[in-house]
Scaffold this motif. Sequence first.
Motif, short mmCIF file in Angstrom:
data_model
loop_
_atom_site.label_atom_id
_atom_site.label_comp_id
_atom_site.label_asym_id
_atom_site.label_seq_id
_atom_site.Cartn_x
_atom_site.Cartn_y
_atom_site.Cartn_z
N ALA A 193 44.30 2.67 -3.48
CA ALA A 193 43.51 3.91 -3.43
C ALA A 193 42.27 3.73 -2.56
CB ALA A 193 43.13 4.35 -4.84
N ALA A 194 41.56 2.64 -2.79
CA ALA A 194 40.35 2.37 -2.00
C ALA A 194 40.69 2.18 -0.53
CB ALA A 194 39.63 1.14 -2.55
N ALA A 195 41.77 1.45 -0.26
CA ALA A 195 42.18 1.23 1.12
C ALA A 195 42.54 2.55 1.78
CB ALA A 195 43.36 0.26 1.17
N ASN A 196 43.22 3.43 1.05
CA ASN A 196 43.59 4.73 1.61
C ASN A 196 42.34 5.53 1.99
OD1 ASN A 196 45.47 6.78 2.39
ND2 ASN A 196 45.06 7.83 0.47
N VAL A 197 41.34 5.52 1.11
CA VAL A 197 40.10 6.26 1.40
C VAL A 197 39.38 5.65 2.60
CG1 VAL A 197 37.79 6.81 0.52
CG2 VAL A 197 39.80 7.10 -0.96
N LEU A 198 39.16 4.35 2.55
CA LEU A 198 38.41 3.69 3.62
C LEU A 198 39.14 3.77 4.97
CD1 LEU A 198 37.12 0.57 1.67
CD2 LEU A 198 35.81 2.59 2.36
N LEU A 199 40.43 3.46 4.95
CA LEU A 199 41.19 3.50 6.20
C LEU A 199 41.30 4.92 6.75
CD1 LEU A 199 44.02 0.94 5.41
CD2 LEU A 199 42.20 0.69 7.13
N SER A 200 41.54 5.88 5.88
CA SER A 200 41.67 7.27 6.35
C SER A 200 40.39 7.76 7.00
CB SER A 200 42.05 8.19 5.19
OG SER A 200 43.35 7.91 4.74
N ALA A 254 39.65 7.94 15.56
CA ALA A 254 40.63 8.68 16.36
C ALA A 254 40.04 9.96 16.95
CB ALA A 254 41.86 9.01 15.52
N VAL A 255 39.25 10.68 16.16
CA VAL A 255 38.65 11.91 16.69
C VAL A 255 37.62 11.57 17.76
CG1 VAL A 255 36.78 12.27 15.01
CG2 VAL A 255 37.90 14.23 16.06
N TRP A 256 36.87 10.49 17.57
CA TRP A 256 35.92 10.06 18.59
C TRP A 256 36.66 9.66 19.87
CZ3 TRP A 256 35.63 5.19 20.87
CH2 TRP A 256 34.56 5.01 21.75
N LEU A 257 37.74 8.87 19.73
CA LEU A 257 38.50 8.44 20.89
C LEU A 257 39.12 9.63 21.62
CD1 LEU A 257 39.57 6.05 22.55
CD2 LEU A 257 41.54 5.98 20.99
N GLY A 258 39.69 10.55 20.87
CA GLY A 258 40.24 11.76 21.50
C GLY A 258 39.17 12.56 22.22
#
Length: 123
Positions: free
Chosen positions: A99-106, A113-117
């Motif tokens: 759960a924590a990994a999902n939050v942090l990674l997301s 990704a939005v910055w790179l785009g």
Amino acid sequence: MHLASSLLLIALGGAAGSVARALIALALPARFPWATLLVNVAGSFLIGWLMVRFGPAEQPAASSVRSLWAVGFCGGFTTFSTFSWQTLDQMTKGHWGAAAANVLLSVALCLFAVWLGFRLGRV
């Protein structure tokens, strides 16, 4: 439920969710993204309620409701609702690390990704 029926329900729900999100955004223009926050919170509440209220996905009635409302409407309204549900599901199963990994990674990967785009779109 047949795949074609399920996909039709998802498409109809998705269209309705997208229109609802657009109407809320038009109704709440502001400097702070209140409309997005409202949609994300409302969609997260709705998917949590739906997933518990309509029981296991194996039941035919539950499958139709989930296709139309949870996958379709909530998915079109906000994908944050799916993220929230999947994180809570991991937590209720005791998979706190997942759960924590999902939050942090997301959050981290999506912001990257939005910055790179954004950067590549300006080139």
